[in-house]
Design an enzyme around this catalytic site. Structure first.
Site, PDB file in Angstrom:
ATOM      1  N   TYR A   1       0.820  -1.219   0.000  1.00  0.00           N
ATOM      2  CA  TYR A   1       0.000   0.000   0.000  1.00  0.00           C
ATOM      3  C   TYR A   1       0.859   1.277   0.000  1.00  0.00           C
ATOM      4  CZ  TYR A   1      -4.665  -2.090   0.611  1.00  0.00           C
ATOM      5  OH  TYR A   1      -5.863  -2.741   0.427  1.00  0.00           O
TER       6      TYR A   1
ATOM      7  N   HIS B   1      -9.924  -5.778  -1.580  1.00  0.00           N
ATOM      8  CA  HIS B   1      -9.086  -4.868  -2.369  1.00  0.00           C
ATOM      9  C   HIS B   1      -9.216  -5.270  -3.830  1.00  0.00           C
ATOM     10  CE1 HIS B   1      -5.631  -2.675  -3.951  1.00  0.00           C
ATOM     11  NE2 HIS B   1      -5.391  -3.778  -4.651  1.00  0.00           N
TER      12      HIS B   1
ATOM     13  N   GLU C   1       0.646  -5.294  -8.989  1.00  0.00           N
ATOM     14  CA  GLU C   1       0.116  -5.953  -7.791  1.00  0.00           C
ATOM     15  C   GLU C   1       0.090  -7.475  -7.971  1.00  0.00           C
ATOM     16  OE1 GLU C   1      -2.653  -2.190  -6.325  1.00  0.00           O
ATOM     17  OE2 GLU C   1      -3.635  -4.084  -6.843  1.00  0.00           O
TER      18      GLU C   1
HETATM   19  N1  UDP Z   1      -9.042   3.519   3.588  1.00  0.00           N
HETATM   20  C1  UDP Z   1      -9.284   3.949   4.885  1.00  0.00           C
HETATM   21  N2  UDP Z   1      -9.808   5.205   5.074  1.00  0.00           N
HETATM   22  C2  UDP Z   1     -10.113   6.025   4.034  1.00  0.00           C
HETATM   23  C3  UDP Z   1      -9.865   5.587   2.718  1.00  0.00           C
HETATM   24  C4  UDP Z   1      -9.321   4.323   2.536  1.00  0.00           C
HETATM   25  O1  UDP Z   1      -9.012   3.236   5.844  1.00  0.00           O
HETATM   26  O2  UDP Z   1     -10.600   7.145   4.273  1.00  0.00           O
HETATM   27  C5  UDP Z   1      -8.489   2.176   3.384  1.00  0.00           C
HETATM   28  C6  UDP Z   1      -9.544   1.173   2.889  1.00  0.00           C
HETATM   29  O3  UDP Z   1      -9.256  -0.105   3.439  1.00  0.00           O
HETATM   30  C7  UDP Z   1      -9.325   1.213   1.388  1.00  0.00           C
HETATM   31  C8  UDP Z   1      -7.792   1.331   1.319  1.00  0.00           C
HETATM   32  O4  UDP Z   1      -7.472   2.227   2.377  1.00  0.00           O
HETATM   33  O5  UDP Z   1      -9.845   0.055   0.757  1.00  0.00           O
HETATM   34  C9  UDP Z   1      -7.237   1.870   0.025  1.00  0.00           C
HETATM   35  O6  UDP Z   1      -7.899   3.087  -0.293  1.00  0.00           O
HETATM   36  P1  UDP Z   1      -8.385   3.398  -1.758  1.00  0.00           P
HETATM   37  O7  UDP Z   1      -8.754   4.842  -1.804  1.00  0.00           O
HETATM   38  O8  UDP Z   1      -7.381   2.901  -2.748  1.00  0.00           O
HETATM   39  O9  UDP Z   1      -9.747   2.564  -1.866  1.00  0.00           O
HETATM   40  P2  UDP Z   1     -10.120   1.250  -2.708  1.00  0.00           P
HETATM   41  O10 UDP Z   1      -9.335   1.287  -3.993  1.00  0.00           O
HETATM   42  O11 UDP Z   1      -9.767   0.055  -1.840  1.00  0.00           O
HETATM   43  O12 UDP Z   1     -11.612   1.342  -2.937  1.00  0.00           O
HETATM   44 MG    MG Z   2      -7.320   1.542  -4.305  1.00  0.00          MG
END
Ligand code: UDP
Ligand code: MG
Length: 140
Positions: A51, A117, A128
């Protein structure tokens, strides 16, 4: 639309609640094929590396802690437009905003502990996938 591959992770909140099969059924019902899959326990450092694009975000430490808090199921999904299709099946990041019937609407606990994810673009999907799988581990 071309056949694509995307990386999916079933997160610790979901493996803890024994939801792997129910989540996999959502992928398969949408026409995605699970062409590689393994259950692993990430260290916090591995979660941090995976991440790393989020390293500056306020939730990064909590996210790495959560992703290493229990087993995850990492998998490669294959299908027509698999990257976007998987994002549709997953639903919005915040389960409160996720469309009915999506994985996050049905199963996710919170914006952080949101069950799955999925890669967001062809370049990230390729990076990934290779973070977790060698070519010979993927059988389409
Ligand atoms: N996440 C979080 N708080 C936030 C936004 C994201 O804890 O405000 C976490 C959540 O588990 C998310 C991951 O970080 O799935 C990666 O964020 P992303 O914006 O890439 O979201 P995704 O692609 O998973 O929808
Ligand atoms: Mg994401």
């Amino acid at each position: 639309m071309a056949t694509e591959r995307t990386l999916s992770i079933i997160k610790p909140d979901a493996t803890r609640r024994n939801l792997t099969g129910k989540i996999n059924a959502k992928f398969e019902d949408a026409g995605l094929r699970i062409v590689a899959q393994k259950r692993v326990q990430l260290t916090k450092a591995q979660a941090g590396e995976f991440y790393r694009v989020h390293a500056e975000r306020p939730f990064y430490d909590e996210l790495c802690e959560f992703m290493s808090s229990g087993p995850v199921v990492v998998q490669v999904l294959e299908g027509e437009g698999a990257i976007a299709k998987n994002r549709e099946v997953m639903g919005a990041t915040n389960p409160a905003d996720a469309d009915p019937g999506t994985i996050r609407a049905e199963f996710a606990d919170s914006v952080g502990e949101n069950s799955v994810h999925g890669s967001d673009a062809p370049e990230t999907a390729s990076d990934e996938i290779s973070y977790f799988f060698a070519g010979r581990d993927i059988v389409g």
